[in-house]
Design an enzyme around this catalytic site. Structure first.
Site, mmCIF file in Angstrom:
data_model
loop_
_atom_site.group_PDB
_atom_site.id
_atom_site.type_symbol
_atom_site.label_atom_id
_atom_site.label_comp_id
_atom_site.label_asym_id
_atom_site.label_seq_id
_atom_site.Cartn_x
_atom_site.Cartn_y
_atom_site.Cartn_z
ATOM 1 N N TRP A 73 2.344 -5.345 21.366
ATOM 2 C CA TRP A 73 2.327 -5.755 19.847
ATOM 3 C C TRP A 73 2.254 -7.390 19.782
ATOM 4 O O TRP A 73 2.611 -8.068 18.747
ATOM 5 C CB TRP A 73 3.732 -5.026 19.153
ATOM 6 C CG TRP A 73 3.495 -4.722 17.626
ATOM 7 C CD1 TRP A 73 3.908 -5.739 16.865
ATOM 8 C CD2 TRP A 73 3.119 -3.411 17.228
ATOM 9 N NE1 TRP A 73 3.638 -4.953 15.786
ATOM 10 C CE2 TRP A 73 3.240 -3.674 15.929
ATOM 11 C CE3 TRP A 73 2.609 -2.520 17.725
ATOM 12 C CZ2 TRP A 73 2.662 -3.018 14.899
ATOM 13 C CZ3 TRP A 73 2.220 -1.435 17.153
ATOM 14 C CH2 TRP A 73 2.282 -1.497 15.371
ATOM 15 N N TRP B 292 -2.749 -7.627 3.857
ATOM 16 C CA TRP B 292 -1.788 -8.357 4.373
ATOM 17 C C TRP B 292 -2.040 -8.656 6.117
ATOM 18 O O TRP B 292 -1.352 -9.045 6.768
ATOM 19 C CB TRP B 292 -0.716 -7.348 4.456
ATOM 20 C CG TRP B 292 -0.809 -5.965 5.182
ATOM 21 C CD1 TRP B 292 -1.338 -4.796 4.350
ATOM 22 C CD2 TRP B 292 -0.671 -5.689 6.516
ATOM 23 N NE1 TRP B 292 -1.263 -3.921 5.392
ATOM 24 C CE2 TRP B 292 -0.992 -4.109 6.484
ATOM 25 C CE3 TRP B 292 -0.206 -6.023 7.778
ATOM 26 C CZ2 TRP B 292 -1.148 -3.461 7.695
ATOM 27 C CZ3 TRP B 292 -0.589 -5.365 9.003
ATOM 28 C CH2 TRP B 292 -0.809 -4.230 8.811
ATOM 29 N N ARG C 259 -7.991 -0.551 13.065
ATOM 30 C CA ARG C 259 -6.917 0.414 13.370
ATOM 31 C C ARG C 259 -7.625 1.784 13.822
ATOM 32 O O ARG C 259 -6.862 2.576 14.581
ATOM 33 C CB ARG C 259 -5.928 0.776 12.128
ATOM 34 C CG ARG C 259 -5.069 -0.387 11.718
ATOM 35 C CD ARG C 259 -3.724 -0.101 12.018
ATOM 36 N NE ARG C 259 -2.949 0.802 11.246
ATOM 37 C CZ ARG C 259 -2.190 0.347 10.284
ATOM 38 N NH1 ARG C 259 -2.208 -0.798 9.958
ATOM 39 N NH2 ARG C 259 -1.699 1.548 9.416
ATOM 40 N N GLY D 278 0.594 -1.083 0.265
ATOM 41 C CA GLY D 278 0.045 0.018 -0.062
ATOM 42 C C GLY D 278 0.682 1.439 -0.034
ATOM 43 O O GLY D 278 0.296 2.347 -0.361
ATOM 44 N N GLU D 279 2.036 1.033 0.440
ATOM 45 C CA GLU D 279 2.809 2.233 0.409
ATOM 46 C C GLU D 279 3.651 2.513 -0.686
ATOM 47 O O GLU D 279 4.623 3.443 -0.912
ATOM 48 C CB GLU D 279 3.728 2.230 1.519
ATOM 49 C CG GLU D 279 3.336 2.703 2.953
ATOM 50 C CD GLU D 279 2.082 1.693 3.334
ATOM 51 O OE1 GLU D 279 0.963 2.135 3.636
ATOM 52 O OE2 GLU D 279 2.456 0.455 3.582
ATOM 53 N N ASN E 234 -5.198 0.504 3.599
ATOM 54 C CA ASN E 234 -5.287 1.882 3.282
ATOM 55 C C ASN E 234 -5.076 2.258 1.803
ATOM 56 O O ASN E 234 -4.643 1.501 1.086
ATOM 57 C CB ASN E 234 -4.062 2.712 3.948
ATOM 58 C CG ASN E 234 -2.496 2.388 3.405
ATOM 59 O OD1 ASN E 234 -2.216 1.373 3.812
ATOM 60 N ND2 ASN E 234 -1.909 3.103 2.508
ATOM 61 N N ASP F 75 -4.132 6.498 7.517
ATOM 62 C CA ASP F 75 -3.523 5.416 7.521
ATOM 63 C C ASP F 75 -4.025 4.351 8.331
ATOM 64 O O ASP F 75 -3.372 3.642 8.981
ATOM 65 C CB ASP F 75 -2.074 5.437 7.644
ATOM 66 C CG ASP F 75 -1.448 4.056 7.232
ATOM 67 O OD1 ASP F 75 -1.974 3.306 6.223
ATOM 68 O OD2 ASP F 75 -0.519 3.663 7.905
#
Length: 600
Positions: free
Chosen positions: A494, A259, A346, A192-193, A277, A319
């Site tokens: 995390w 992902w 998110r 996506g980036e 995103n 994002d």
């Protein structure tokens, strides 16, 4: 002849019924709590184990049984698998796979080490992580960083088949696990980036032959939707539902990557996942809702056709990827038992939907710090039904290009990123590892070049107001949209959680602690510091009648990218390096599996 035709019809219906059910082997193995054969623990993605040998009364006595070094010093996400008496362990890039003999002190039975081009590393967004393997049909499935999908013979590690799912030169990579369903293996894509037009793809489990591919953004035939039958909040999406919400051909570099995690309901024959995103991160350059990025999809695994969709964050400006897990549970809501789907996005809202119809039932903040939107509009008669009501102060588009919007909560890595939650049917609660982090966000104009970063924003991250803690581990009631209890952590949590029938919940911390807490109260019952920060997911299994708990430690991922990649610029790592700089004082790089059990 008539009797033969009737018999043939019966046999045909039996065959059809067999193919219409879940992969029988995987379903049977996931129902056996002694093994752990897919990353999510079960098709419903609950990460719940029926094992109770280790429980709230004795977990405080738990000790390290053995450990294993992976030989790789980057972020270790995902978890090992256990099939019978063999454990399968994976690593970050270069994605080594080990088969360990549990009957023989963890002796290495075989090792698979793919030869990947290291040029894939700088194309990977946020560390070189991989979220793990899956087992089915006598094979171990790996989706490598370079997008090669590999089926390995579980007995000897030899390649049965391999297929290339994308092109790293265009920015396509992989960090996710795979989902084996029926006769197919379903995989996603990252990028996506880098302006990738993202998709999910199904390959034949036995041969690796492409079965179907469904894009997140694009034309109806690319999306694999029926404009009159695929619904969004109960209404048909209509013709060209995606491309109408993009300016010109912007959708061709539109992102919507896949992902994250996948769930499957064999009764409804639907699998569920979220898309990421839209590209770029600069919202000024892509007017419109940018459908179907930031969307939960319900698809038929046989054909890939979507039954329903729901977009959490239309025209994303922050994002807030929608790729987080979608656990499937049956719970009573408004006095009626429903087939539910739960999703901790998110964007900071916890969603509860009817997984059969896509009806939105609950949408509430699961971190009180969330401020970019006041609420999600739940009025079905409203024109903005199902949409978040954005606060103009925190709109990065309204504030404009080259303007630094400050104090946005959550940060781009969300109130929770991909680290999966767990659910206990004994308490009816979800246990959610969260981030308590805010950001400053400055968009700027960027041009698209294949294979080059297509971000268009500069970020900085810091703890949310009211203290220096950057994370919480919470218990959540998905029927009411309420936090039941919350445990603050110095850094983001995390690690993926694990709930068990022993009335305990496990999770790991970025400093490296494995913790066990009481599922009802959140009281800490046990902790042990492993050699490196934990971003892996806790799992459990039995061997020779004894229960074990295992977790990978190896700091990294987006939160730990500074340590993992040796970065020092506070704005590097898409803003995470500065926010998590203090991690250097608590842990160091590592790559180790640690296995725990009760003493004899």
């Amino acid at each position: 002849m008539k009797r033969l035709l009737v018999l043939a019809g019966i046999l045909g219906s039996l065959f059809y019924s067999g193919t219409a059910s879940a992969n029988d082997e995987v379903k049977k193995l996931t129902e056996d709590p002694n093994q752990w054969v897919i990353q999510t623990g079960d098709y419903a993605n609950t990460r719940y184990s029926k094992l109770d040998q280790i429980n709230a009364g004795n977990v405080g006595k738990m000790q390290v049984a053995w450990s294993f070094s992976t030989g790789v010093l980057r972020g270790h996400e995902g978890s090992p698998l256990v099939v019978g008496n063999v454990m399968y362990v994976h690593t970050p890039f270069p994605n080594i796979v080990y088969a360990l003999d549990l009957d023989n002190e963890g002796r290495i039975i075989w090792k698979y080490e793919p030869k990947q081009d290291p040029n894939v590393i700088p194309v990977m967004c946020c560390d070189t992580v991989n979220r793990g393997l899956a087992y089915a049909d006598g094979k171990v499935f790996l989706h490598q960083a370079d997008t090669t999908v590999v089926a390995l013979d579980a007995k000897d590690g030899k390649v049965v088949w391999s297929v290339v799912n994308g092109d790293p030169k265009k920015g396509e990579t992989n960090t996710a696990t795979v989902l084996p369903v029926k006769d197919k293996v379903i995989v996603g894509i990252s990028g996506g980036e880098f302006g990738v037009q993202c998709h999910v793809t199904a390959y034949d489990m036995k041969t690796g032959k492409l079965a179907w591919r469904a894009y997140s953004v694009g034309t109806d035939d690319q999306l694999l939707v029926d404009p009159e039958k695929t619904t969004d909040l109960g209404k048909p999406i209509g013709k060209d539902s995606s491309i109408k919400t993009w300016q010109g051909d912007q959708w061709k570099t539109g992102g919507g990557c896949t992902w994250g995690w996948y769930s499957y309901d064999p009764d409804l024959n639907l699998f569920y996942y979220g898309s990421g995103n839209p590209s770029t991160w600069n919202p000024k350059q892509r007017p419109g809702d940018n459908k179907w990025s930031m969307t939960i999809f319900a698809r038929d695994p046989d054909t890939g056709v979507a039954k329903w969709v729901y977009q959490m964050t239309p025209h994303d400006e922050w994002d807030y990827d929608g790729v987080n897990e979608v656990p499937l549970v049956n719970q009573v809501i408004d006095g009626k038992e429903r087939k539910l789907l739960v999703h901790f996005d998110r964007n900071g809202f916890g969603y509860t939907l009817d997984r059969e119809t896509g009806e939105l039932l609950v949408a509430e903040k699961y971190d009180p710090a969330v401020n970019w939107a006041t609420k999600v509009d739940m009025d079905k008669n409203s024109k903005t039904y199902g949409r978040p009501l954005v606060v103009s102060q925190y709109s990065t588009e309204q504030n404009g290009e080259d303007v630094n919007s400050k104090g946005i909560c959550p940060a781009a890595l969300g109130s929770k990123d991909q680290q999966p939650s767990a659910y206990s049917p004994k308490t009816g609660l979800f246990y959610v590892p969260t981030n308590h982090v805010c950001m400053d966000y400055e968009p700027f104009k960027v041009s698209y070049t294949p294979g080059q970063p297509y971000v268009g924003a500069t970020l900085s991250m810091y703890p949310a107001p009211g203290g220096n803690t950057m994370g919480n581990f919470i218990a959540w009631d998905a029927t009411k949209g309420k936090i039941v209890w919350s445990l603050p952590e110095q850094f983001s949590v995390w690690s993926g959680a694990l709930a068990t029938a022993g009335d305990i919940v496990f999770y790991g911390t970025l400093e490296g602690y494995l913790k066990a807490v009481d599922a009802k109260t959140g009281k800490e019952l046990y902790k042990f510091k492993t050699p490196s920060g934990i971003i892996g997911n806790v799992m459990t299994y039995t061997h020779k009648g004894k229960q074990y708990v295992a977790v990978l430690s190896g700091v990294g991922g987006w939160a730990g990218i500074g340590l993992a990649a040796g970065l020092t610029d506070p704005n590097a790592g898409l803003g995470a390096v500065g926010g998590y700089a203090a991690l250097n004082n608590y842990t160091a790089l590592g790559g180790q599996l640690t296995v725990f059990t009760l003493p004899e």
